[in-house]
Design a protein around this motif. Structure first.
Motif, PDB file in Angstrom:
ATOM      1  N   ILE A   1      15.987  -1.083   8.484  1.00  0.00           N
ATOM      2  CA  ILE A   1      16.203   0.152   7.726  1.00  0.00           C
ATOM      3  C   ILE A   1      15.418   0.131   6.423  1.00  0.00           C
ATOM      4  O   ILE A   1      14.733   1.096   6.070  1.00  0.00           O
ATOM      5  N   VAL A   2      15.494  -0.971   5.696  1.00  0.00           N
ATOM      6  CA  VAL A   2      14.782  -1.077   4.421  1.00  0.00           C
ATOM      7  C   VAL A   2      13.270  -1.009   4.636  1.00  0.00           C
ATOM      8  O   VAL A   2      12.565  -0.265   3.946  1.00  0.00           O
ATOM      9  N   MET A   3      12.764  -1.739   5.617  1.00  0.00           N
ATOM     10  CA  MET A   3      11.317  -1.792   5.832  1.00  0.00           C
ATOM     11  C   MET A   3      10.756  -0.462   6.338  1.00  0.00           C
ATOM     12  O   MET A   3       9.596  -0.142   6.081  1.00  0.00           O
ATOM     13  N   SER A   4      11.562   0.334   7.017  1.00  0.00           N
ATOM     14  CA  SER A   4      11.066   1.605   7.564  1.00  0.00           C
ATOM     15  C   SER A   4      11.337   2.793   6.640  1.00  0.00           C
ATOM     16  O   SER A   4      10.939   3.918   6.944  1.00  0.00           O
ATOM     17  N   SER A   5      12.009   2.557   5.517  1.00  0.00           N
ATOM     18  CA  SER A   5      12.348   3.644   4.595  1.00  0.00           C
ATOM     19  C   SER A   5      11.260   3.846   3.554  1.00  0.00           C
ATOM     20  O   SER A   5      10.500   2.932   3.233  1.00  0.00           O
ATOM     21  N   ASP A   6      11.235   5.052   3.017  1.00  0.00           N
ATOM     22  CA  ASP A   6      10.279   5.397   1.972  1.00  0.00           C
ATOM     23  C   ASP A   6      10.534   4.564   0.711  1.00  0.00           C
ATOM     24  O   ASP A   6      11.666   4.520   0.214  1.00  0.00           O
ATOM     25  N   GLU A   7       9.494   3.909   0.214  1.00  0.00           N
ATOM     26  CA  GLU A   7       9.651   3.017  -0.942  1.00  0.00           C
ATOM     27  C   GLU A   7      10.125   3.763  -2.185  1.00  0.00           C
ATOM     28  O   GLU A   7      10.967   3.257  -2.938  1.00  0.00           O
TER      29      GLU A   7
ATOM     30  N   TRP B   1      11.997   6.480  -2.331  1.00  0.00           N
ATOM     31  CA  TRP B   1      13.419   6.767  -2.140  1.00  0.00           C
ATOM     32  C   TRP B   1      14.261   5.521  -2.403  1.00  0.00           C
ATOM     33  O   TRP B   1      15.272   5.580  -3.108  1.00  0.00           O
ATOM     34  N   LEU B   2      13.837   4.383  -1.828  1.00  0.00           N
ATOM     35  CA  LEU B   2      14.573   3.125  -2.031  1.00  0.00           C
ATOM     36  C   LEU B   2      14.675   2.776  -3.517  1.00  0.00           C
ATOM     37  O   LEU B   2      15.748   2.410  -4.006  1.00  0.00           O
ATOM     38  N   ASN B   3      13.561   2.891  -4.224  1.00  0.00           N
ATOM     39  CA  ASN B   3      13.537   2.517  -5.638  1.00  0.00           C
ATOM     40  C   ASN B   3      14.234   3.543  -6.525  1.00  0.00           C
ATOM     41  O   ASN B   3      14.987   3.171  -7.427  1.00  0.00           O
ATOM     42  N   ASP B   4      13.978   4.826  -6.272  1.00  0.00           N
ATOM     43  CA  ASP B   4      14.563   5.872  -7.123  1.00  0.00           C
ATOM     44  C   ASP B   4      16.087   5.879  -7.055  1.00  0.00           C
ATOM     45  O   ASP B   4      16.760   6.132  -8.052  1.00  0.00           O
ATOM     46  N   TYR B   5      16.638   5.647  -5.866  1.00  0.00           N
ATOM     47  CA  TYR B   5      18.089   5.695  -5.685  1.00  0.00           C
ATOM     48  C   TYR B   5      18.745   4.320  -5.555  1.00  0.00           C
ATOM     49  O   TYR B   5      19.939   4.218  -5.335  1.00  0.00           O
ATOM     50  N   GLN B   6      17.946   3.276  -5.689  1.00  0.00           N
ATOM     51  CA  GLN B   6      18.438   1.899  -5.581  1.00  0.00           C
ATOM     52  C   GLN B   6      19.292   1.750  -4.314  1.00  0.00           C
ATOM     53  O   GLN B   6      20.474   1.406  -4.358  1.00  0.00           O
TER      54      GLN B   6
END
Length: 72
Positions: free
Chosen positions: A44-50, A52-57
């Protein structure tokens, strides 16, 4: 004892989580369930938009829960 995998995607920043995802597969051991939880979290982490991951932690939580035995 058998286990089921339950996974949640959460925002640490917003302090909320999406509804839990319960996997249909039954795991015969705790280790099998834990390994699947770790691999699913990584997928999930590797396939998600970076951004989005960083902005919303974003973080992925999972648990291996004992399968409830039902008497028919």
């Amino acid at each position: 004892m058998e286990f089921i995998l339950v996974l949640k995607i959460c925002s640490q920043l917003a302090m909320n989580c999406q509804p839990s995802l319960t996997y249909k597969e039954i795991y015969k051991t705790w280790k099998e369930c834990e390994v699947k939880g770790l691999s699913e979290a990584q997928r999930i982490v590797m396939s998600s938009d970076e951004k989005w991951l960083n902005d919303y932690q974003i973080l992925v939580q999972f648990a291996c829960l004992p399968k409830q035995v039902t008497n028919s």
